[in-house]
Scaffold this motif. Structure first.
Motif, PDB file in Angstrom:
ATOM      1  N   TRP A  16       0.812  -1.219   0.000  1.00 10.00           N
ATOM      2  CA  TRP A  16       0.000   0.000   0.000  1.00 10.00           C
ATOM      3  C   TRP A  16       0.843   1.264   0.000  1.00 10.00           C
ATOM      4  O   TRP A  16       0.436   2.286  -0.576  1.00 10.00           O
ATOM      5  CB  TRP A  16      -0.941  -0.004   1.206  1.00 10.00           C
ATOM      6  CG  TRP A  16      -1.788  -1.235   1.264  1.00 10.00           C
ATOM      7  CD1 TRP A  16      -1.695  -2.259   2.152  1.00 10.00           C
ATOM      8  CD2 TRP A  16      -2.843  -1.606   0.365  1.00 10.00           C
ATOM      9  NE1 TRP A  16      -2.614  -3.243   1.863  1.00 10.00           N
ATOM     10  CE2 TRP A  16      -3.339  -2.853   0.771  1.00 10.00           C
ATOM     11  CE3 TRP A  16      -3.422  -0.990  -0.755  1.00 10.00           C
ATOM     12  CZ2 TRP A  16      -4.374  -3.512   0.109  1.00 10.00           C
ATOM     13  CZ3 TRP A  16      -4.456  -1.638  -1.409  1.00 10.00           C
ATOM     14  CH2 TRP A  16      -4.924  -2.886  -0.980  1.00 10.00           C
ATOM     15  N   GLU A  17       2.020   1.192   0.612  1.00  4.42           N
ATOM     16  CA  GLU A  17       2.922   2.346   0.642  1.00  4.42           C
ATOM     17  C   GLU A  17       4.333   1.863   0.924  1.00  4.42           C
ATOM     18  O   GLU A  17       4.526   0.745   1.432  1.00  4.42           O
ATOM     19  CB  GLU A  17       2.478   3.369   1.698  1.00  4.42           C
ATOM     20  CG  GLU A  17       2.347   2.802   3.100  1.00  4.42           C
ATOM     21  CD  GLU A  17       1.821   3.839   4.073  1.00  4.42           C
ATOM     22  OE1 GLU A  17       2.562   4.803   4.340  1.00  4.42           O
ATOM     23  OE2 GLU A  17       0.689   3.677   4.565  1.00  4.42           O
ATOM     24  N   PRO A  18       5.365   2.661   0.584  1.00  5.21           N
ATOM     25  CA  PRO A  18       6.747   2.230   0.790  1.00  5.21           C
ATOM     26  C   PRO A  18       7.035   1.863   2.252  1.00  5.21           C
ATOM     27  O   PRO A  18       6.442   2.413   3.174  1.00  5.21           O
ATOM     28  CB  PRO A  18       7.562   3.453   0.359  1.00  5.21           C
ATOM     29  CG  PRO A  18       6.671   4.207  -0.562  1.00  5.21           C
ATOM     30  CD  PRO A  18       5.285   4.000  -0.031  1.00  5.21           C
ATOM     31  N   LYS A  19       7.943   0.904   2.408  1.00  3.16           N
ATOM     32  CA  LYS A  19       8.448   0.475   3.714  1.00  3.16           C
ATOM     33  C   LYS A  19       7.385  -0.192   4.583  1.00  3.16           C
ATOM     34  O   LYS A  19       7.534  -0.278   5.795  1.00  3.16           O
ATOM     35  CB  LYS A  19       9.095   1.646   4.463  1.00  3.16           C
ATOM     36  CG  LYS A  19      10.253   2.291   3.706  1.00  3.16           C
ATOM     37  CD  LYS A  19      10.859   3.456   4.462  1.00  3.16           C
ATOM     38  CE  LYS A  19      11.984   4.088   3.659  1.00  3.16           C
ATOM     39  NZ  LYS A  19      12.574   5.263   4.345  1.00  3.16           N
ATOM     40  N   LYS A  20       6.310  -0.662   3.949  1.00  2.00           N
ATOM     41  CA  LYS A  20       5.269  -1.390   4.661  1.00  2.00           C
ATOM     42  C   LYS A  20       5.247  -2.831   4.156  1.00  2.00           C
ATOM     43  O   LYS A  20       5.608  -3.108   3.006  1.00  2.00           O
ATOM     44  CB  LYS A  20       3.898  -0.744   4.434  1.00  2.00           C
ATOM     45  CG  LYS A  20       3.786   0.681   4.967  1.00  2.00           C
ATOM     46  CD  LYS A  20       3.880   0.708   6.495  1.00  2.00           C
ATOM     47  CE  LYS A  20       3.667   2.133   7.006  1.00  2.00           C
ATOM     48  NZ  LYS A  20       3.779   2.204   8.487  1.00  2.00           N
ATOM     49  N   GLY A  56      11.535   2.085  -1.142  1.00  3.40           N
ATOM     50  CA  GLY A  56      11.415   3.455  -1.630  1.00  3.40           C
ATOM     51  C   GLY A  56      12.641   3.935  -2.378  1.00  3.40           C
ATOM     52  O   GLY A  56      12.665   5.068  -2.874  1.00  3.40           O
ATOM     53  N   LYS A  59      11.705   4.624  -7.399  1.00  2.00           N
ATOM     54  CA  LYS A  59      10.394   5.279  -7.423  1.00  2.00           C
ATOM     55  C   LYS A  59       9.339   4.391  -8.077  1.00  2.00           C
ATOM     56  O   LYS A  59       9.593   3.708  -9.064  1.00  2.00           O
ATOM     57  CB  LYS A  59      10.478   6.600  -8.175  1.00  2.00           C
ATOM     58  CG  LYS A  59      11.206   7.706  -7.435  1.00  2.00           C
ATOM     59  CD  LYS A  59      11.152   8.998  -8.213  1.00  2.00           C
ATOM     60  CE  LYS A  59      11.836  10.139  -7.476  1.00  2.00           C
ATOM     61  NZ  LYS A  59      11.789  11.403  -8.249  1.00  2.00           N
ATOM     62  N   ASN A  61       4.631   4.063  -8.206  1.00  2.00           N
ATOM     63  CA  ASN A  61       3.340   4.551  -7.743  1.00  2.00           C
ATOM     64  C   ASN A  61       2.650   3.472  -6.917  1.00  2.00           C
ATOM     65  O   ASN A  61       2.612   2.306  -7.314  1.00  2.00           O
ATOM     66  CB  ASN A  61       2.469   4.949  -8.936  1.00  2.00           C
ATOM     67  CG  ASN A  61       2.996   6.177  -9.651  1.00  2.00           C
ATOM     68  OD1 ASN A  61       3.437   7.128  -9.014  1.00  2.00           O
ATOM     69  ND2 ASN A  61       2.948   6.173 -10.977  1.00  2.00           N
ATOM     70  N   PHE A  62       2.123   3.865  -5.779  1.00  2.00           N
ATOM     71  CA  PHE A  62       1.449   2.939  -4.861  1.00  2.00           C
ATOM     72  C   PHE A  62      -0.050   3.240  -4.837  1.00  2.00           C
ATOM     73  O   PHE A  62      -0.454   4.353  -5.153  1.00  2.00           O
ATOM     74  CB  PHE A  62       2.052   3.096  -3.462  1.00  2.00           C
ATOM     75  CG  PHE A  62       3.465   2.589  -3.356  1.00  2.00           C
ATOM     76  CD1 PHE A  62       3.736   1.343  -2.804  1.00  2.00           C
ATOM     77  CD2 PHE A  62       4.532   3.349  -3.809  1.00  2.00           C
ATOM     78  CE1 PHE A  62       5.028   0.870  -2.705  1.00  2.00           C
ATOM     79  CE2 PHE A  62       5.845   2.880  -3.717  1.00  2.00           C
ATOM     80  CZ  PHE A  62       6.075   1.645  -3.161  1.00  2.00           C
ATOM     81  N   PRO A  63      -0.863   2.239  -4.436  1.00  2.00           N
ATOM     82  CA  PRO A  63      -0.536   0.845  -4.128  1.00  2.00           C
ATOM     83  C   PRO A  63      -0.063   0.110  -5.370  1.00  2.00           C
ATOM     84  O   PRO A  63      -0.400   0.484  -6.498  1.00  2.00           O
ATOM     85  CB  PRO A  63      -1.856   0.275  -3.608  1.00  2.00           C
ATOM     86  CG  PRO A  63      -2.901   1.112  -4.254  1.00  2.00           C
ATOM     87  CD  PRO A  63      -2.318   2.493  -4.328  1.00  2.00           C
TER      88      PRO A  63
END
Length: 376
Positions: A16-20, A56, A59, A61-63
């Protein structure tokens, strides 16, 4: 019951987002549009490049659904698709081959104009996604996204392979093995009897060693700060391995000492760090040494070095997907594997189900795996 033309609900690992961490959820995969192919994924390798997106450093685009090193079976095709049909065993290609652009037409080119260069969109050619979760779109990675039970790719980004090839092994030909092996065979054109240094002994670095050995190099020096990787490197062809942390002087000076002051003829940076790229370049013979940059650097990184490093003849060259023309070369590489011209087994250290994908990335980040294969 046929699923052609219908939306497929399946499991996928979404970030869903970086570093998760990854979330394994049920998504919807739309049918392929014109010139697109929907693939049922059978196996997918966990590559360091996926980890760079997760962290991250690269680069995106998330998710997003990551994954780009896989093998599967064609489930259905869109209008106009002629190179594959339902039931074909295939490898998705993160580096497409349209056959029409200047790079595809050039005998040495392999960076098709359709490959994602610059800012990645994470979308198909028409600007939309084939993945949704609860009605919201999810981005793809390099037009492949193989951490999903089903994915959709453009016809230019898929290669038909031998139907009997084991997916859990030949998936590595979709990225890691081909990238490293080809860097030695194609990009460097390693000369028989030469001396090589390989910086970084992960799955791609080990594949570089295999390529150097196949090309006839007489001395292959592995360089890594993790000594646990040395036995495998020697098994695959390294004649010796060194740890930069064992020395007080810069590693390029160490390599000059080991080569009687001459430097290596070929060096390969397979980490993606600009400092080791410069060190690898400085390790080459000052006149005819060739340094091949294989590791993917962080998106925002820049490199600086003295022009003196190349003034007398050293070469610094990049290598993407080992210099192979993807759609044309991948089937041949699979055939070579089936004919036992090279082995992939030593590169595979773990196999896990998709549900344990986070465990697979933990192994990678801890330096405890070479390649973990996710089995679907």
């Amino acid at each position: 019951m046929s699923t052609a033309g219908k939306v497929i609900k399946c499991k996928a690992a979404v970030v869903w987002e970086p570093k998760k961490p990854f979330s394994v959820v049920e998504i919807e995969v739309a049918p392929p549009k014109a010139h697109e192919v929907r693939i049922k994924i059978l196996a997918s390798g966990i590559c360091r490049s996926d980890d760079h997106v997760l962290s991250g450093a690269i680069k995106a685009n998330f998710p997003i659904i990551l994954g780009h090193e896989a093998a599967g079976v064609v489930e259905s095709v869109g209008e106009g698709v002629t190179s594959v049909k339902p039931g074909d065993k295939v490898i998705p290609l993160f580096l497409p081959q349209c056959g029409e652009c200047s790079s595809c037409r050039h005998p040495r080119g392999n960076t098709c104009k359709k490959s994602e260069r610059g800012e990645p969109t994470g979308l198909m050619d028409d600007g939309t996604s084939r993945f949704t979760y609860e009605g919201k779109p999810i981005h793809n990675l390099a037009g492949t996204s193989t951490f999903s039970e089903y994915t959709v790719v453009h016809e230019d980004s898929v290669a038909k392979i031998d139907a009997s090839a084991p997916a859990e092994k030949v998936c590595l030909i979709g990225c890691g093995f081909s990238t490293g092996y080809g860097a030695a065979i194609n990009s460097a054109k390693v000369r028989p009897g030469s001396t090589c240094a390989v910086f970084g002994l992960g799955g791609v670095g080990l594949s570089v060693i295999m390529g150097c050995k196949a090309a006839g190099a007489s001395r292959i020096i592995g360089v890594d700060i993790n000594k646990d990787k040395f036995p495998k490197a020697k098994e695959l062809g390294a004649t010796e391995c060194i740890n930069p942390l064992d020395y007080k002087k810069p590693i390029n000076e160490v390599l000059f000492d080991l080569t009687d002051g001459g430097g290596v003829e070929y060096s390969f940076e397979v980490i993606g760090r600009t400092d080791t790229m410069v060190a690898a370049l400085a390790s080459c013979h000052m006149n005819y040494g060739k340094c091949i940059a294989v590791g993917v650097p962080p998106s925002a990184s820049e490199m600086s070095f003295s022009p003196a490093l190349i003034f007398t003849g050293r070469t610094l060259k990049g290598s993407l997907f080992g210099g192979w023309k993807s759609k044309a070369s991948v089937p041949r590489l699979v055939s070579d594997f089936m004919q036992k011209k090279f082995t992939l087994d030593p590169l595979i250290t773990h196999t896990l189900p998709l549900e344990k994908i986070n465990e697979g990335f933990d192994l990678l980040q801890a330096g405890k795996s070479i390649r973990t294969i996710l089995i679907f």
